[in-house]
Design an enzyme around this catalytic site. Structure first.
Site, short mmCIF file in Angstrom:
data_model
loop_
_atom_site.label_atom_id
_atom_site.label_comp_id
_atom_site.label_asym_id
_atom_site.label_seq_id
_atom_site.Cartn_x
_atom_site.Cartn_y
_atom_site.Cartn_z
N PHE A 122 2.76 -3.78 11.97
CA PHE A 122 4.00 -2.56 11.79
C PHE A 122 4.21 -1.19 10.50
CE2 PHE A 122 8.40 -1.73 10.52
CZ PHE A 122 9.27 -1.83 11.53
N ASP A 207 -1.31 -0.96 4.24
CA ASP A 207 0.20 -0.67 3.97
C ASP A 207 0.72 -2.36 2.63
OD1 ASP A 207 2.99 -1.19 4.96
OD2 ASP A 207 2.55 -0.74 6.59
N LYS A 236 10.23 -1.19 0.12
CA LYS A 236 10.61 -2.33 -0.41
C LYS A 236 11.00 -3.21 -1.72
CE LYS A 236 9.63 -4.29 4.10
NZ LYS A 236 10.80 -4.13 5.20
#
Length: 384
Positions: A122, A207, A236
């Site tokens: 993702f 990532d 995040k």
């Protein structure tokens, strides 16, 4: 009727206040928050030093745009790349934006077209990051996406070797697949990825949107596997809830991202940078990271000891305080945990993801373990 688009399948819970790991809903029900806003509030809710940094900066200046020098960006970039093989940072507002920047940079620098990613990965929901994502369910209904992404099976060295060619610009991966089920590959797979990149002059994009900023017990998860990325993306936990993302890269890539090549209105504004710098000052401490590692190892071991004897529990895995419990009744158990005061989040259909704040106390972990054991054993009792 709501005036919002129904983009999210929301719980009938509104979290209205919180401190540390503890939050309260609209009915003043108390929960342990083991979602952390999906790996965001790593220092917990309303951390006093983060609140102080935001307040102090808000009384100076909020926003100037990237047409002007922003000293906070320079300091934050230096903190992020310190003690790594990375040299420069580009600041944006989210993980998807960071991944968009990485995709653009890789293609512009290499002048190649193909990017290899992995199934169940993702990387975001914009057209570029969605094209990179290896989950079909998030792509349905949008028509043709960017065509030059190849999605390979995770942890398959041979398919990787067979797919790399002279038009491959980059290999893009999460070193631990978060949304895809908290999946860690075999060490030999990471070694193969690195070798393919070196051998064919391919960029390695990692990532770290979910795994970075201390979540796994190191500053960046790639440090567990001795990888040497060319590009790293972050968001995040970088801002503890204040929107900020970053793309880090090696110095050789600077030439491809000159003036006018990419940009953002809000990215890296003084408010975001002040908050993020405070977050890093706390998390990028050897003692802090050692505590994350210790708590993670202990908690995973105790979960294994108490849950793996149950027939519907398949595996417990993770690193640091990114933990997945793979089990057959995940949705039912998430609901039961919630009812008993523990908030968790799924990772796919069969994995319960535990993402407590990195500041979670041993006592709070003990309480969480008790709630988990009760919920799992109640499900088992019903089944027999």
């Amino acid at each position: 009727m709501s005036s919002l688009f129904p983009t999210y399948k929301r719980k009938h819970i509104e979290l209205q206040k919180g401190s540390g790991t503890i939050v309260f809903d609209q009915n003043n029900k108390r929960y342990l928050d083991f979602t952390s806003g999906i790996a965001v509030t790593s220092l917990g809710h309303c951390h006093p030093e983060v609140v102080k940094a935001l307040k102090e900066q808000s009384e100076r200046i909020w926003h100037t745009s990237n047409l002007f020098e922003i000293q906070q960006q320079e300091l934050l970039a230096e903190t992020l790349v310190n003690q790594t093989n990375l040299d420069a940072a580009f600041f944006c507002n989210s993980g998807a934006e960071a991944n968009e920047a990485a995709i653009k940079l890789a293609k512009k620098f290499t002048k190649r077209n193909k990017i290899i990613t992995f199934k169940n990965s993702f990387h975001g929901r914009t057209f570029g990051s969605m094209s990179a994502t290896g989950q079909q369910k998030i792509k349905e209904g949008y028509g043709p996406l960017l065509s030059e992404f190849i999605h390979l099976p995770w942890n398959d060295r041979q398919q990787l070797k067979n797919t790399v060619d002279s038009d491959t610009a980059a290999i893009m991966m999460e070193v631990i697949q978060g949304e895809g089920g908290v999946k860690v590959a075999d060490p030999s797979f990471y070694k193969e990825v690195q070798e393919m990149c070196k051998q064919h002059d391919i960029l390695l994009i990692i990532d770290e949107v979910q795994t970075g900023i201390g979540r796994t017990g190191k500053r960046y998860a790639y440090e567990h596997f001795d990888l040497d990325p060319d590009i790293v993306t972050l968001a995040k936990g970088l801002g503890n809830g204040f929107p900020i993302g970053a793309m880090l890269g090696k110095s050789k890539l600077k030439e491809a991202f000159g003036p006018g090549s990419h940009g953002t209105t809000f990215g890296g504004n003084p408010l975001a940078c002040a908050v993020s710098q405070t977050v890093l000052n706390i998390i990028f401490s050897d003692n802090f990271l050692s505590e994350v590692k210790r708590k993670g190892i202990d908690f995973i071991n105790r979960l294994v000891d108490s849950l793996m004897k149950l027939p519907f529990v398949n595996e417990i895995r993770g690193e640091g305080l990114l933990i997945g419990i793979e089990c057959d009744q995940a949705a039912e158990l998430i609901k039961a945990l919630e009812e008993n005061g523990l908030l968790t989040v799924p990772a796919g259909e069969k994995v319960i993801r535990l993402l407590p704040p990195l500041t979670v106390t041993d006592e709070e972990l003990e309480t969480a373990l008790r709630i988990i054991n009760e919920a799992f054993n109640n499900i088992y009792t019903k089944a027999i």
